[in-house]
Design an enzyme around this catalytic site. Structure first.
Site, PDB file in Angstrom:
ATOM      1  N   SER A   1       7.792   2.487   3.683  1.00 32.53           N
ATOM      2  CA  SER A   1       7.446   1.680   2.519  1.00 32.53           C
ATOM      3  C   SER A   1       8.631   1.521   1.568  1.00 32.53           C
ATOM      4  O   SER A   1       9.518   2.376   1.522  1.00 32.53           O
ATOM      5  CB  SER A   1       6.301   2.344   1.741  1.00 32.53           C
ATOM      6  OG  SER A   1       5.067   2.107   2.352  1.00 32.53           O
TER       7      SER A   1
ATOM      8  N   TYR B   1       2.415  -5.070 -11.360  1.00 32.28           N
ATOM      9  CA  TYR B   1       3.527  -5.984 -11.537  1.00 32.28           C
ATOM     10  C   TYR B   1       3.003  -7.407 -11.750  1.00 32.28           C
ATOM     11  O   TYR B   1       1.802  -7.636 -11.847  1.00 32.28           O
ATOM     12  CB  TYR B   1       4.483  -5.880 -10.357  1.00 32.28           C
ATOM     13  CG  TYR B   1       5.130  -4.513 -10.228  1.00 32.28           C
ATOM     14  CD1 TYR B   1       5.376  -3.722 -11.358  1.00 32.28           C
ATOM     15  CD2 TYR B   1       5.497  -3.997  -8.993  1.00 32.28           C
ATOM     16  CE1 TYR B   1       5.966  -2.468 -11.254  1.00 32.28           C
ATOM     17  CE2 TYR B   1       6.093  -2.743  -8.878  1.00 32.28           C
ATOM     18  CZ  TYR B   1       6.323  -1.983 -10.008  1.00 32.28           C
ATOM     19  OH  TYR B   1       6.905  -0.748  -9.897  1.00 32.28           O
TER      20      TYR B   1
ATOM     21  N   ARG C   1       6.636   8.676   0.518  1.00 31.53           N
ATOM     22  CA  ARG C   1       7.269   9.970   0.327  1.00 31.53           C
ATOM     23  C   ARG C   1       7.463  10.748   1.636  1.00 31.53           C
ATOM     24  O   ARG C   1       8.474  11.434   1.789  1.00 31.53           O
ATOM     25  CB  ARG C   1       6.485  10.777  -0.708  1.00 31.53           C
ATOM     26  CG  ARG C   1       6.692  10.247  -2.133  1.00 31.53           C
ATOM     27  CD  ARG C   1       5.739  10.900  -3.122  1.00 31.53           C
ATOM     28  NE  ARG C   1       6.002  10.457  -4.484  1.00 31.53           N
ATOM     29  CZ  ARG C   1       5.532   9.338  -5.032  1.00 31.53           C
ATOM     30  NH1 ARG C   1       4.777   8.537  -4.306  1.00 31.53           N
ATOM     31  NH2 ARG C   1       5.816   9.014  -6.282  1.00 31.53           N
TER      32      ARG C   1
END
Length: 388
Positions: free
Chosen positions: A22, A183, A327
Protein backbone atom coordinates in the site's frame (compact mmCIF):
# COMPACT_ATOMS: atom_id res chain seq x y z
CA UNK A 1 -9.38 -21.89 -6.82
CA UNK A 2 -7.11 -18.84 -6.44
CA UNK A 3 -4.76 -18.38 -3.51
CA UNK A 4 -2.49 -15.63 -2.24
CA UNK A 5 0.20 -16.59 -4.75
CA UNK A 6 -2.01 -16.97 -7.82
CA UNK A 7 -1.38 -14.53 -10.66
CA UNK A 8 -3.98 -11.81 -11.05
CA UNK A 9 -4.77 -10.25 -14.42
CA UNK A 10 -6.54 -6.93 -14.87
CA UNK A 11 -6.73 -5.45 -18.35
CA UNK A 12 -3.28 -6.02 -19.93
CA UNK A 13 -1.46 -6.19 -16.59
CA UNK A 14 -0.69 -9.46 -14.81
CA UNK A 15 0.50 -9.49 -11.20
CA UNK A 16 2.63 -12.45 -10.12
CA UNK A 17 0.56 -12.74 -6.91
CA UNK A 18 -2.25 -11.06 -4.95
CA UNK A 19 0.01 -9.17 -2.51
CA UNK A 20 0.10 -5.36 -2.74
CA UNK A 21 2.32 -2.86 -0.96
CA UNK A 22 0.00 0.00 0.00
CA UNK A 23 1.02 3.65 -0.43
CA UNK A 24 2.55 5.13 2.73
CA UNK A 25 3.84 8.69 2.83
CA UNK A 26 7.51 8.96 3.78
CA UNK A 27 7.87 12.79 3.83
CA UNK A 28 11.32 12.42 2.21
CA UNK A 29 10.75 14.36 -1.01
CA UNK A 30 12.22 17.75 -1.88
CA UNK A 31 10.11 19.97 -4.14
CA UNK A 32 7.91 16.94 -4.75
CA UNK A 33 10.80 14.89 -6.18
CA UNK A 34 11.59 11.36 -5.03
CA UNK A 35 15.19 10.18 -4.69
CA UNK A 36 17.51 7.35 -3.72
CA UNK A 37 15.57 6.58 -0.56
CA UNK A 38 12.44 5.83 -2.55
CA UNK A 39 14.31 3.72 -5.10
CA UNK A 40 15.71 1.67 -2.22
CA UNK A 41 12.39 1.33 -0.38
CA UNK A 42 10.20 0.29 -3.29
CA UNK A 43 12.83 -1.70 -5.13
CA UNK A 44 13.45 -3.81 -2.04
CA UNK A 45 9.74 -4.61 -1.70
CA UNK A 46 9.53 -5.67 -5.33
CA UNK A 47 12.61 -7.81 -4.78
CA UNK A 48 10.93 -9.22 -1.67
CA UNK A 49 8.08 -10.61 -3.73
CA UNK A 50 5.24 -8.05 -3.67
CA UNK A 51 3.21 -8.32 -6.85
CA UNK A 52 2.02 -4.71 -7.01
CA UNK A 53 4.10 -1.91 -5.45
CA UNK A 54 2.80 1.58 -4.75
CA UNK A 55 5.04 4.47 -3.79
CA UNK A 56 3.41 6.92 -1.42
CA UNK A 57 0.39 8.96 -2.45
CA UNK A 58 1.56 11.35 -5.16
CA UNK A 59 0.12 14.87 -4.99
CA UNK A 60 -1.37 16.36 -8.14
CA UNK A 61 -0.72 19.96 -6.99
CA UNK A 62 1.57 21.56 -4.39
CA UNK A 63 -1.51 22.27 -2.25
CA UNK A 64 -2.52 18.62 -2.52
CA UNK A 65 0.34 17.47 -0.30
CA UNK A 66 0.14 16.59 3.38
CA UNK A 67 3.51 18.18 4.15
CA UNK A 68 6.18 19.90 2.10
CA UNK A 69 8.03 16.57 2.18
CA UNK A 70 5.41 14.76 0.11
CA UNK A 71 6.03 13.54 -3.41
CA UNK A 72 4.23 15.11 -6.34
CA UNK A 73 3.68 14.96 -10.06
CA UNK A 74 2.49 18.45 -10.89
CA UNK A 75 5.45 19.27 -13.15
CA UNK A 76 7.71 17.48 -15.60
CA UNK A 77 10.78 17.78 -13.38
CA UNK A 78 9.24 15.22 -11.03
CA UNK A 79 9.02 12.49 -13.70
CA UNK A 80 12.67 11.45 -13.64
CA UNK A 81 12.77 10.31 -10.01
CA UNK A 82 9.56 8.34 -10.35
CA UNK A 83 10.87 6.74 -13.55
CA UNK A 84 13.80 5.40 -11.51
CA UNK A 85 11.30 3.91 -9.06
CA UNK A 86 9.24 2.22 -11.77
CA UNK A 87 12.38 0.88 -13.41
CA UNK A 88 13.66 -0.88 -10.28
CA UNK A 89 10.22 -2.28 -9.44
CA UNK A 90 9.94 -3.80 -12.91
CA UNK A 91 13.50 -5.12 -12.82
CA UNK A 92 12.70 -6.91 -9.55
CA UNK A 93 9.57 -8.53 -11.00
CA UNK A 94 6.84 -6.29 -9.61
CA UNK A 95 4.29 -4.03 -11.29
CA UNK A 96 4.66 -0.31 -10.47
CA UNK A 97 1.44 1.42 -9.40
CA UNK A 98 0.78 5.06 -8.63
CA UNK A 99 -1.79 6.60 -6.30
CA UNK A 100 -2.71 10.16 -7.23
CA UNK A 101 -4.33 12.33 -4.61
CA UNK A 102 -5.13 15.70 -3.09
CA UNK A 103 -5.32 16.09 0.69
CA UNK A 104 -7.87 18.92 0.69
CA UNK A 105 -8.59 20.17 4.21
CA UNK A 106 -6.14 17.68 5.79
CA UNK A 107 -3.04 19.24 4.23
CA UNK A 108 -0.55 21.93 5.29
CA UNK A 109 0.86 19.81 8.13
CA UNK A 110 4.10 19.40 9.96
CA UNK A 111 5.85 16.09 9.42
CA UNK A 112 4.47 13.48 11.86
CA UNK A 113 7.61 13.29 13.99
CA UNK A 114 7.64 17.09 14.26
CA UNK A 115 4.16 17.15 15.82
CA UNK A 116 1.79 16.72 12.86
CA UNK A 117 0.02 19.98 13.68
CA UNK A 118 -1.61 21.95 10.90
CA UNK A 119 0.36 25.00 9.78
CA UNK A 120 -1.26 28.38 9.06
CA UNK A 121 -1.38 29.67 5.48
CA UNK A 122 1.29 32.30 6.16
CA UNK A 123 3.79 29.72 7.45
CA UNK A 124 6.73 29.03 5.07
CA UNK A 125 5.65 25.38 4.93
CA UNK A 126 1.89 26.01 4.98
CA UNK A 127 -0.82 26.97 2.50
CA UNK A 128 -4.50 27.90 2.27
CA UNK A 129 -6.71 24.84 2.57
CA UNK A 130 -9.48 24.20 0.06
CA UNK A 131 -12.43 21.83 0.40
CA UNK A 132 -16.01 21.32 -0.84
CA UNK A 133 -17.30 23.57 1.95
CA UNK A 134 -15.72 26.03 4.34
CA UNK A 135 -15.70 23.49 7.18
CA UNK A 136 -12.52 22.66 9.08
CA UNK A 137 -11.97 18.99 9.84
CA UNK A 138 -11.56 19.69 13.56
CA UNK A 139 -9.25 18.16 16.13
CA UNK A 140 -5.69 19.12 15.26
CA UNK A 141 -6.91 20.51 11.90
CA UNK A 142 -7.87 23.96 13.11
CA UNK A 143 -7.22 26.52 10.40
CA UNK A 144 -9.97 28.04 8.22
CA UNK A 145 -10.89 26.26 5.01
CA UNK A 146 -12.09 27.98 1.85
CA UNK A 147 -14.92 26.55 -0.23
CA UNK A 148 -13.75 25.63 -3.72
CA UNK A 149 -15.27 27.42 -6.66
CA UNK A 150 -16.58 25.45 -9.63
CA UNK A 151 -13.60 26.66 -11.65
CA UNK A 152 -11.23 25.40 -8.97
CA UNK A 153 -12.92 21.99 -9.05
CA UNK A 154 -12.36 21.88 -12.81
CA UNK A 155 -8.72 22.86 -12.27
CA UNK A 156 -8.28 19.89 -9.92
CA UNK A 157 -9.75 17.52 -12.50
CA UNK A 158 -7.34 18.87 -15.11
CA UNK A 159 -4.50 18.41 -12.63
CA UNK A 160 -5.48 14.75 -12.20
CA UNK A 161 -5.36 14.26 -15.96
CA UNK A 162 -2.02 16.04 -16.31
CA UNK A 163 -0.51 13.96 -13.50
CA UNK A 164 -1.87 10.78 -15.12
CA UNK A 165 -0.08 11.65 -18.36
CA UNK A 166 3.17 12.16 -16.46
CA UNK A 167 2.64 8.90 -14.58
CA UNK A 168 2.41 7.06 -17.88
CA UNK A 169 5.61 8.73 -19.07
CA UNK A 170 7.30 7.68 -15.81
CA UNK A 171 6.47 4.04 -16.54
CA UNK A 172 3.59 3.30 -14.18
CA UNK A 173 1.25 0.52 -15.30
CA UNK A 174 -1.55 0.87 -12.73
CA UNK A 175 -3.22 4.09 -11.58
CA UNK A 176 -5.27 4.58 -8.43
CA UNK A 177 -7.07 7.73 -7.30
CA UNK A 178 -7.08 8.35 -3.54
CA UNK A 179 -10.63 9.33 -2.56
CA UNK A 180 -10.56 8.12 1.06
CA UNK A 181 -9.11 9.05 4.48
CA UNK A 182 -10.66 12.49 4.67
CA UNK A 183 -8.81 13.83 1.65
CA UNK A 184 -10.42 15.96 -1.04
CA UNK A 185 -12.28 13.21 -2.90
CA UNK A 186 -13.55 11.67 0.32
CA UNK A 187 -14.78 15.02 1.59
CA UNK A 188 -16.82 15.67 -1.57
CA UNK A 189 -18.68 12.39 -1.02
CA UNK A 190 -19.38 12.95 2.66
CA UNK A 191 -22.24 15.09 4.04
CA UNK A 192 -20.00 15.75 7.03
CA UNK A 193 -17.65 17.78 4.85
CA UNK A 194 -19.77 18.69 1.85
CA UNK A 195 -22.64 21.07 2.55
CA UNK A 196 -22.67 22.79 -0.81
CA UNK A 197 -25.95 23.95 -2.31
CA UNK A 198 -24.89 23.73 -5.96
CA UNK A 199 -24.68 20.64 -8.20
CA UNK A 200 -21.67 19.28 -6.25
CA UNK A 201 -23.54 19.00 -2.94
CA UNK A 202 -26.67 17.71 -1.31
CA UNK A 203 -28.04 14.47 -2.74
CA UNK A 204 -26.12 11.33 -3.64
CA UNK A 205 -25.76 12.15 -7.34
CA UNK A 206 -24.39 15.59 -6.62
CA UNK A 207 -21.91 14.40 -4.01
CA UNK A 208 -20.67 11.73 -6.43
CA UNK A 209 -20.29 14.17 -9.32
CA UNK A 210 -16.72 15.10 -8.31
CA UNK A 211 -15.67 11.43 -8.47
CA UNK A 212 -17.24 10.76 -11.85
CA UNK A 213 -15.79 13.89 -13.43
CA UNK A 214 -12.34 13.08 -12.05
CA UNK A 215 -12.59 9.52 -13.36
CA UNK A 216 -13.68 10.77 -16.77
CA UNK A 217 -10.76 13.21 -16.91
CA UNK A 218 -8.21 10.52 -16.09
CA UNK A 219 -9.80 7.79 -18.20
CA UNK A 220 -9.57 10.12 -21.21
CA UNK A 221 -5.75 10.17 -20.98
CA UNK A 222 -4.94 6.89 -19.23
CA UNK A 223 -4.73 3.96 -21.68
CA UNK A 224 -7.71 1.64 -21.68
CA UNK A 225 -5.33 -1.33 -21.56
CA UNK A 226 -4.04 -0.28 -18.12
CA UNK A 227 -5.99 -0.54 -14.83
CA UNK A 228 -7.69 2.53 -13.37
CA UNK A 229 -8.73 2.03 -9.76
CA UNK A 230 -9.87 4.05 -6.76
CA UNK A 231 -9.35 3.93 -3.02
CA UNK A 232 -12.82 4.90 -1.88
CA UNK A 233 -13.86 6.23 1.51
CA UNK A 234 -16.70 3.74 1.75
CA UNK A 235 -18.00 4.39 5.27
CA UNK A 236 -17.65 7.32 7.67
CA UNK A 237 -18.73 5.19 10.64
CA UNK A 238 -20.96 8.10 11.63
CA UNK A 239 -24.75 8.38 11.32
CA UNK A 240 -24.56 11.67 9.45
CA UNK A 241 -21.75 10.61 7.13
CA UNK A 242 -21.26 8.22 4.22
CA UNK A 243 -23.07 4.92 4.72
CA UNK A 244 -21.75 1.75 3.13
CA UNK A 245 -24.91 1.26 1.05
CA UNK A 246 -24.05 4.54 -0.67
CA UNK A 247 -20.55 3.29 -1.39
CA UNK A 248 -21.90 0.17 -3.07
CA UNK A 249 -24.07 2.31 -5.32
CA UNK A 250 -21.15 4.66 -5.97
CA UNK A 251 -18.89 1.83 -7.16
CA UNK A 252 -21.61 0.70 -9.57
CA UNK A 253 -21.77 4.21 -11.07
CA UNK A 254 -17.99 4.52 -11.25
CA UNK A 255 -17.73 1.17 -12.99
CA UNK A 256 -19.85 2.68 -15.76
CA UNK A 257 -17.26 5.48 -16.00
CA UNK A 258 -14.27 3.18 -16.45
CA UNK A 259 -13.35 2.06 -12.93
CA UNK A 260 -11.59 -1.32 -13.12
CA UNK A 261 -11.16 -2.20 -9.41
CA UNK A 262 -12.41 -0.83 -6.09
CA UNK A 263 -9.89 -0.44 -3.25
CA UNK A 264 -12.18 0.05 -0.26
CA UNK A 265 -11.24 1.90 2.89
CA UNK A 266 -12.77 4.20 5.51
CA UNK A 267 -13.86 7.77 4.87
CA UNK A 268 -12.17 9.37 7.91
CA UNK A 269 -14.13 12.57 7.46
CA UNK A 270 -14.45 12.87 11.23
CA UNK A 271 -12.72 11.60 14.35
CA UNK A 272 -16.12 11.06 15.99
CA UNK A 273 -16.71 7.54 14.71
CA UNK A 274 -19.23 5.03 16.07
CA UNK A 275 -17.73 1.71 17.20
CA UNK A 276 -14.39 2.01 15.34
CA UNK A 277 -13.38 -1.47 14.12
CA UNK A 278 -9.65 -0.88 13.75
CA UNK A 279 -8.56 -3.55 16.22
CA UNK A 280 -10.53 -6.29 14.46
CA UNK A 281 -8.84 -8.67 12.06
CA UNK A 282 -9.65 -8.21 8.36
CA UNK A 283 -12.67 -6.04 9.12
CA UNK A 284 -12.93 -4.61 5.57
CA UNK A 285 -13.15 -8.02 3.90
CA UNK A 286 -16.90 -8.45 4.41
CA UNK A 287 -17.55 -5.04 2.88
CA UNK A 288 -15.26 -5.85 -0.04
CA UNK A 289 -16.99 -9.17 -0.63
CA UNK A 290 -20.35 -7.43 -0.88
CA UNK A 291 -19.10 -4.99 -3.53
CA UNK A 292 -17.45 -7.80 -5.47
CA UNK A 293 -20.62 -9.89 -5.33
CA UNK A 294 -23.20 -7.19 -6.05
CA UNK A 295 -21.32 -4.98 -8.52
CA UNK A 296 -19.22 -7.60 -10.27
CA UNK A 297 -15.97 -5.65 -10.05
CA UNK A 298 -12.60 -6.79 -8.67
CA UNK A 299 -11.95 -5.60 -5.13
CA UNK A 300 -8.96 -5.07 -2.88
CA UNK A 301 -8.92 -4.08 0.79
CA UNK A 302 -6.37 -3.41 3.49
CA UNK A 303 -6.63 -3.29 7.30
CA UNK A 304 -5.29 -6.06 9.52
CA UNK A 305 -4.48 -8.65 6.88
CA UNK A 306 -0.88 -9.17 7.98
CA UNK A 307 -1.25 -12.82 9.03
CA UNK A 308 -0.47 -15.05 6.03
CA UNK A 309 -3.18 -17.60 6.86
CA UNK A 310 -5.84 -14.87 7.00
CA UNK A 311 -4.64 -13.16 3.82
CA UNK A 312 -4.56 -16.48 1.97
CA UNK A 313 -8.00 -17.57 3.18
CA UNK A 314 -9.83 -14.45 2.04
CA UNK A 315 -8.39 -14.98 -1.44
CA UNK A 316 -9.20 -18.72 -1.44
CA UNK A 317 -12.77 -17.96 -0.40
CA UNK A 318 -12.92 -15.47 -3.32
CA UNK A 319 -14.12 -12.71 -1.01
CA UNK A 320 -11.63 -10.20 -2.41
CA UNK A 321 -9.04 -10.21 -5.19
CA UNK A 322 -6.07 -8.33 -3.73
CA UNK A 323 -4.60 -7.97 -0.24
CA UNK A 324 -3.16 -4.51 0.51
CA UNK A 325 -0.46 -4.41 3.20
CA UNK A 326 0.88 -1.22 4.74
CA UNK A 327 2.82 -1.47 7.97
CA UNK A 328 3.53 -5.21 7.50
CA UNK A 329 5.26 -4.27 4.23
CA UNK A 330 7.42 -1.77 6.08
CA UNK A 331 8.13 -4.17 8.93
CA UNK A 332 9.18 -7.04 6.67
CA UNK A 333 10.39 -6.25 3.13
CA UNK A 334 10.20 -9.98 2.35
CA UNK A 335 6.70 -10.49 3.70
CA UNK A 336 5.62 -12.49 0.62
CA UNK A 337 8.56 -14.90 1.04
CA UNK A 338 7.85 -15.28 4.75
CA UNK A 339 4.17 -15.83 4.01
CA UNK A 340 4.99 -18.47 1.40
CA UNK A 341 7.10 -20.35 3.95
CA UNK A 342 4.37 -20.10 6.57
CA UNK A 343 1.85 -21.46 4.08
CA UNK A 344 4.13 -24.27 2.87
CA UNK A 345 4.41 -22.92 -0.66
CA UNK A 346 6.37 -25.38 -2.77
CA UNK A 347 9.08 -22.85 -3.65
CA UNK A 348 8.96 -19.66 -1.59
CA UNK A 349 12.28 -18.46 -2.99
CA UNK A 350 10.78 -18.28 -6.47
CA UNK A 351 9.30 -14.97 -5.30
CA UNK A 352 12.69 -13.22 -5.19
CA UNK A 353 15.02 -12.53 -8.14
CA UNK A 354 16.50 -15.69 -9.66
CA UNK A 355 20.09 -15.13 -8.54
CA UNK A 356 19.01 -14.27 -5.00
CA UNK A 357 16.64 -17.23 -4.90
CA UNK A 358 19.37 -19.60 -6.09
CA UNK A 359 21.56 -18.81 -3.09
CA UNK A 360 18.73 -19.17 -0.59
CA UNK A 361 17.27 -22.29 -2.18
CA UNK A 362 20.61 -24.05 -2.12
CA UNK A 363 21.49 -23.17 1.46
CA UNK A 364 18.23 -23.85 3.25
CA UNK A 365 19.99 -26.40 5.43
CA UNK A 366 21.84 -23.53 7.03
CA UNK A 367 18.87 -21.34 7.90
CA UNK A 368 20.15 -20.68 11.40
CA UNK A 369 23.29 -19.20 9.88
CA UNK A 370 21.61 -17.03 7.26
CA UNK A 371 18.97 -15.70 9.62
CA UNK A 372 15.75 -16.88 8.02
CA UNK A 373 12.94 -17.05 10.57
CA UNK A 374 11.60 -20.45 11.49
CA UNK A 375 7.87 -21.04 10.94
CA UNK A 376 5.83 -19.26 13.59
CA UNK A 377 8.39 -16.53 14.22
CA UNK A 378 8.52 -13.30 12.27
CA UNK A 379 9.19 -9.58 12.71
CA UNK A 380 5.81 -9.01 11.07
CA UNK A 381 3.50 -6.50 12.61
CA UNK A 382 0.32 -8.52 12.59
CA UNK A 383 -2.05 -5.58 12.62
CA UNK A 384 -2.03 -2.17 11.06
CA UNK A 385 -2.88 0.81 13.21
CA UNK A 386 -5.28 3.40 11.88
CA UNK A 387 -3.58 5.89 9.54
CA UNK A 388 -3.51 9.55 10.37
Amino acid sequence: MPDLFSPFRLKDVTLRNRIVMSPMTMHRSVDGKVGDYHVMLYGSRAAGGFGLVFPEQIAITPEGRTTVGCAGLWNDDQIEGLARVTSIIKEMGGVPAIQLGHTGRKGSEQKPWEGKLQLPPDHPHGWQLKAPSAISYGGRYTYPVEEMTVDEISDVHRAYAAAAKRALEAGFEWLEMHFAHGYLGASFFSPLANQRTDHYGGNFDNRLRYHLEALDAVRAVWPERLPLTMRLGSDDLHPAGVQFDEAVAAVARMKEHGLDLADLSIGFNTDEMTDPPFARMAFMVERGARVKREIGIPVGVSWNLGLPAVADQVIRDELIDLVFLGRPALSNPHWPVWAARELAHQDPFSLVPEDWGWWLRNFRAHEACIGWPVPGASPLLETEARPA
